[in-house]
Motif scaffolding. Structure first.
Motif, PDB file in Angstrom:
ATOM      1  N   UNK A 115     -21.709  26.860 -47.191  1.00  0.00           N
ATOM      2  CA  UNK A 115     -20.267  27.071 -47.187  1.00  0.00           C
ATOM      3  C   UNK A 115     -20.005  28.558 -46.995  1.00  0.00           C
ATOM      4  N   UNK A 116     -19.114  28.876 -46.038  1.00  0.00           N
ATOM      5  CA  UNK A 116     -18.852  30.272 -45.719  1.00  0.00           C
ATOM      6  C   UNK A 116     -17.393  30.634 -45.949  1.00  0.00           C
ATOM      7  N   UNK A 117     -17.182  31.881 -46.352  1.00  0.00           N
ATOM      8  CA  UNK A 117     -15.850  32.429 -46.527  1.00  0.00           C
ATOM      9  C   UNK A 117     -15.814  33.785 -45.830  1.00  0.00           C
ATOM     10  N   UNK A 118     -14.836  33.945 -44.917  1.00  0.00           N
ATOM     11  CA  UNK A 118     -14.758  35.169 -44.112  1.00  0.00           C
ATOM     12  C   UNK A 118     -13.493  35.946 -44.450  1.00  0.00           C
ATOM     13  N   UNK A 119     -13.643  37.242 -44.602  1.00  0.00           N
ATOM     14  CA  UNK A 119     -12.518  38.137 -44.854  1.00  0.00           C
ATOM     15  C   UNK A 119     -12.502  39.228 -43.793  1.00  0.00           C
ATOM     16  N   UNK A 120     -11.294  39.537 -43.314  1.00  0.00           N
ATOM     17  CA  UNK A 120     -11.135  40.574 -42.302  1.00  0.00           C
ATOM     18  C   UNK A 120     -10.871  41.916 -42.961  1.00  0.00           C
ATOM     19  N   UNK A 121     -11.466  42.949 -42.377  1.00  0.00           N
ATOM     20  CA  UNK A 121     -11.300  44.298 -42.890  1.00  0.00           C
ATOM     21  C   UNK A 121     -10.479  45.137 -41.918  1.00  0.00           C
ATOM     22  N   UNK A 122      -9.848  46.177 -42.442  1.00  0.00           N
ATOM     23  CA  UNK A 122      -9.132  47.120 -41.587  1.00  0.00           C
ATOM     24  C   UNK A 122     -10.139  47.752 -40.627  1.00  0.00           C
ATOM     25  N   UNK A 123      -9.774  47.793 -39.357  1.00  0.00           N
ATOM     26  CA  UNK A 123     -10.690  48.293 -38.342  1.00  0.00           C
ATOM     27  C   UNK A 123     -11.267  47.179 -37.495  1.00  0.00           C
ATOM     28  N   UNK A 124     -11.050  45.899 -37.912  1.00  0.00           N
ATOM     29  CA  UNK A 124     -11.463  44.759 -37.088  1.00  0.00           C
ATOM     30  C   UNK A 124     -12.775  44.122 -37.464  1.00  0.00           C
ATOM     31  N   UNK A 125     -13.499  44.662 -38.431  1.00  0.00           N
ATOM     32  CA  UNK A 125     -14.767  44.037 -38.824  1.00  0.00           C
ATOM     33  C   UNK A 125     -14.504  42.823 -39.722  1.00  0.00           C
ATOM     34  N   UNK A 126     -15.524  41.988 -39.863  1.00  0.00           N
ATOM     35  CA  UNK A 126     -15.431  40.798 -40.710  1.00  0.00           C
ATOM     36  C   UNK A 126     -16.583  40.787 -41.700  1.00  0.00           C
ATOM     37  N   UNK A 127     -16.280  40.369 -42.909  1.00  0.00           N
ATOM     38  CA  UNK A 127     -17.320  40.205 -43.925  1.00  0.00           C
ATOM     39  C   UNK A 127     -17.402  38.730 -44.297  1.00  0.00           C
ATOM     40  N   UNK A 128     -18.563  38.152 -44.083  1.00  0.00           N
ATOM     41  CA  UNK A 128     -18.764  36.722 -44.312  1.00  0.00           C
ATOM     42  C   UNK A 128     -19.723  36.509 -45.470  1.00  0.00           C
ATOM     43  N   UNK A 129     -19.289  35.735 -46.447  1.00  0.00           N
ATOM     44  CA  UNK A 129     -20.136  35.378 -47.583  1.00  0.00           C
ATOM     45  C   UNK A 129     -20.494  33.903 -47.466  1.00  0.00           C
ATOM     46  N   UNK A 130     -21.779  33.623 -47.354  1.00  0.00           N
ATOM     47  CA  UNK A 130     -22.264  32.254 -47.179  1.00  0.00           C
ATOM     48  C   UNK A 130     -23.107  31.859 -48.380  1.00  0.00           C
ATOM     49  N   UNK A 131     -22.763  30.731 -48.956  1.00  0.00           N
ATOM     50  CA  UNK A 131     -23.525  30.196 -50.090  1.00  0.00           C
ATOM     51  C   UNK A 131     -24.311  28.980 -49.629  1.00  0.00           C
ATOM     52  N   UNK A 132     -25.615  29.031 -49.811  1.00  0.00           N
ATOM     53  CA  UNK A 132     -26.511  27.928 -49.437  1.00  0.00           C
ATOM     54  C   UNK A 132     -26.922  27.197 -50.713  1.00  0.00           C
ATOM     55  N   UNK A 133     -26.695  25.900 -50.725  1.00  0.00           N
ATOM     56  CA  UNK A 133     -27.105  25.082 -51.871  1.00  0.00           C
ATOM     57  C   UNK A 133     -28.159  24.079 -51.424  1.00  0.00           C
ATOM     58  N   UNK A 134     -29.058  23.760 -52.340  1.00  0.00           N
ATOM     59  CA  UNK A 134     -30.171  22.865 -52.029  1.00  0.00           C
ATOM     60  C   UNK A 134     -30.190  21.703 -53.012  1.00  0.00           C
ATOM     61  N   UNK A 135     -30.283  20.503 -52.453  1.00  0.00           N
ATOM     62  CA  UNK A 135     -30.320  19.298 -53.289  1.00  0.00           C
ATOM     63  C   UNK A 135     -31.365  18.344 -52.733  1.00  0.00           C
ATOM     64  N   UNK A 136     -31.778  17.415 -53.585  1.00  0.00           N
ATOM     65  CA  UNK A 136     -32.769  16.410 -53.181  1.00  0.00           C
ATOM     66  C   UNK A 136     -32.037  15.109 -52.857  1.00  0.00           C
ATOM     67  N   UNK A 137     -32.332  14.552 -51.687  1.00  0.00           N
ATOM     68  CA  UNK A 137     -31.645  13.340 -51.239  1.00  0.00           C
ATOM     69  C   UNK A 137     -32.619  12.402 -50.537  1.00  0.00           C
ATOM     70  N   UNK A 138     -32.266  11.097 -50.573  1.00  0.00           N
ATOM     71  CA  UNK A 138     -32.982  10.114 -49.765  1.00  0.00           C
ATOM     72  C   UNK A 138     -32.378  10.147 -48.367  1.00  0.00           C
ATOM     73  N   UNK A 139     -33.200  10.365 -47.341  1.00  0.00           N
ATOM     74  CA  UNK A 139     -32.709  10.470 -45.973  1.00  0.00           C
ATOM     75  C   UNK A 139     -33.595   9.654 -45.039  1.00  0.00           C
ATOM     76  N   UNK A 140     -32.940   8.964 -44.075  1.00  0.00           N
ATOM     77  CA  UNK A 140     -33.704   8.226 -43.063  1.00  0.00           C
ATOM     78  C   UNK A 140     -34.171   9.155 -41.943  1.00  0.00           C
ATOM     79  N   UNK A 141     -33.470  10.273 -41.744  1.00  0.00           N
ATOM     80  CA  UNK A 141     -33.895  11.240 -40.737  1.00  0.00           C
ATOM     81  C   UNK A 141     -34.815  12.278 -41.371  1.00  0.00           C
TER      82      UNK A 141
END
Length: 390
Positions: A115-141
């Motif tokens: 999940x990502x959240x992006x914020x714009x800064x003065x000057x046109x740059x962007x700061x993106x904070x991405x949170x990666x979560x890991x879970x165990x699941x039953x998957x056919x693929x």
């Protein structure tokens, strides 16, 4: 378990990306324009093919094959009989009188979600904070853990066995023979119960502890506390008692029939249905597909225009709130451009593939508009209050 990463993209890098999106947007608009035009032709040709087929089809008794109908478009209904037994030769799982056997395999794996959240800064740059979560699941693929942002501690083993489908080569409807996959596609699935005998076979093959559980097989140490790499294996059979088909008769075989515009007709339905019902259903499906492609094409065209115009939002992002206003405006402009170009392309497709009908509709609309305007002009105008009408 989670992992957070923060990245900053400079305004210059964003501009380079926006320039790339311009070319991508142009290509996408061109591609969706071609798609919308092609879709109108496809829909009209399919409609004409089905109309022609409905006039040519001959309903015959499936109990016997009449050589006089060879090469004709025929309609049959009757009991379905598989001409072989589908089976998984590797593990000895078979299903008498079924059309298909399906092996389904689930593996307990690590799955990454971001999940990502992006914020714009003065000057046109962007700061993106991405949170990666890991879970165990039953998957056919199979989930490739090497692509994870943080693969360490989240490794998935290779899958020792995959799912697979085993379909009879041929099936019969009365005296007629059809491709097994065409018939099996109409059937319904039912679980094949597995026991200790099958568990022993899989245990020998996989080199894992395998036990039967609720009609399926569990490969692993503890079903109540699964570990990464554990497997759940089940089998299903596909059965069909009666079916109806419309296709070309070639000896005792029934397959596609080519009409005058080059389209191929082969219709199928579970149960007993008349030829008229099957052609009506096919026309309805054609209309649904036409609208699905239209909506998808218009959506793709909108995305293309939005990508093409996105550079203006990036330029405006030097002052963040200005960039947000510009981006909102370019989004509206992309929507307007789509609503203008999309219908025009669809209309041109109609004119190209159905010129007489399309022109008739246009002329009819112009005539109605002309008569309406003329009628309005002939109506007596009401004089203002207090003044006599002249």
């Amino acid at each position: 378990m989670s992992f957070t990463e923060t990245t900053t993209t400079s305004w210059l890098s964003r501009m380079k990306g926006a320039v790339g999106r311009i070319f991508f947007g142009i290509i996408l608009v061109i591609a969706t324009t071609v798609l919308l035009f092609w879709n109108e032709g496809r829909a009209i040709k399919t409609y004409r093919a089905l109309v022609e087929g409905a006039g040519l089809v001959v309903s015959v008794d499936s109990a016997s094959v009449d050589s006089a109908n060879d090469g004709k478009l025929v309609h049959i209904s009757g009991l379905v009989k598989p001409l072989a037994t589908p089976q998984d030769d590797t593990y000895g799982i078979a299903a008498e009188n079924a059309l298909r056997v399906v092996r389904e395999v689930e593996m307990y794996q690590w799955v990454e979600k971001s999940e990502s959240k992006t914020e714009k800064n003065v000057g046109g740059s962007e700061q993106t904070t991405t949170t990666y979560t890991y879970s165990k699941q039953w998957r056919t693929d199979t989930v490739d853990s090497s692509d994870f942002k943080q693969p360490g501690g989240h490794e998935n083993p290779s899958r020792p066995i995959d799912g697979e489908t085993f379909t009879v080569e041929k099936a019969a409807v009365g005296a007629f023979t059809l491709d097994g996959s065409d018939v099996a596609a109409l059937g319904s699935s039912k679980r094949i119960p597995l026991g200790q005998e099958q568990a022993n076979t899989f245990q020998t093959s996989l080199g894992m502890n395998v036990r039967p559980q609720n009609g399926e097989l569990y490969a692993g140490s503890n079903p109540s506390s699964p570990a990464i790499g554990d497997l759940r294996i089940r089998y299903e059979r596909v059965d069909l008692s009666e079916a109806s088909f419309v296709g070309g008769q070639h000896g005792d075989r029934l397959s596609g029939f080519t009409v005058s515009n080059g389209r191929e007709i082969f219709l199928s339905a579970a149960g007993r249905q008349s030829a008229a019902e099957m052609f009506e259903t096919a026309q309805t499906e054609n209309n649904i597909i036409t609208w699905i492609v239209r909506v998808a094409g218009l959506l793709g065209m909108f995305i293309g225009f939005a990508c093409f115009l996105s550079i203006f939002g990036v330029i405006g992002d030097v002052i963040p709130f200005v960039g947000s206003i510009v981006s909102f405006g370019t989004t509206l402009l992309a929507a307007v451009a789509t609503l203008i170009l999309g219908p025009i392309v669809i209309a041109i497709g109609w004119i190209a593939y159905r010129p007489i009908l399309a022109i008739s509709i246009i002329v009819g609309g112009l005539v109605i508009a002309f008569l309406f305007i003329r009628l309005r002009r002939k109506q007596p105008q009401t004089a203002p209050l207090g003044r006599p009408a002249t």
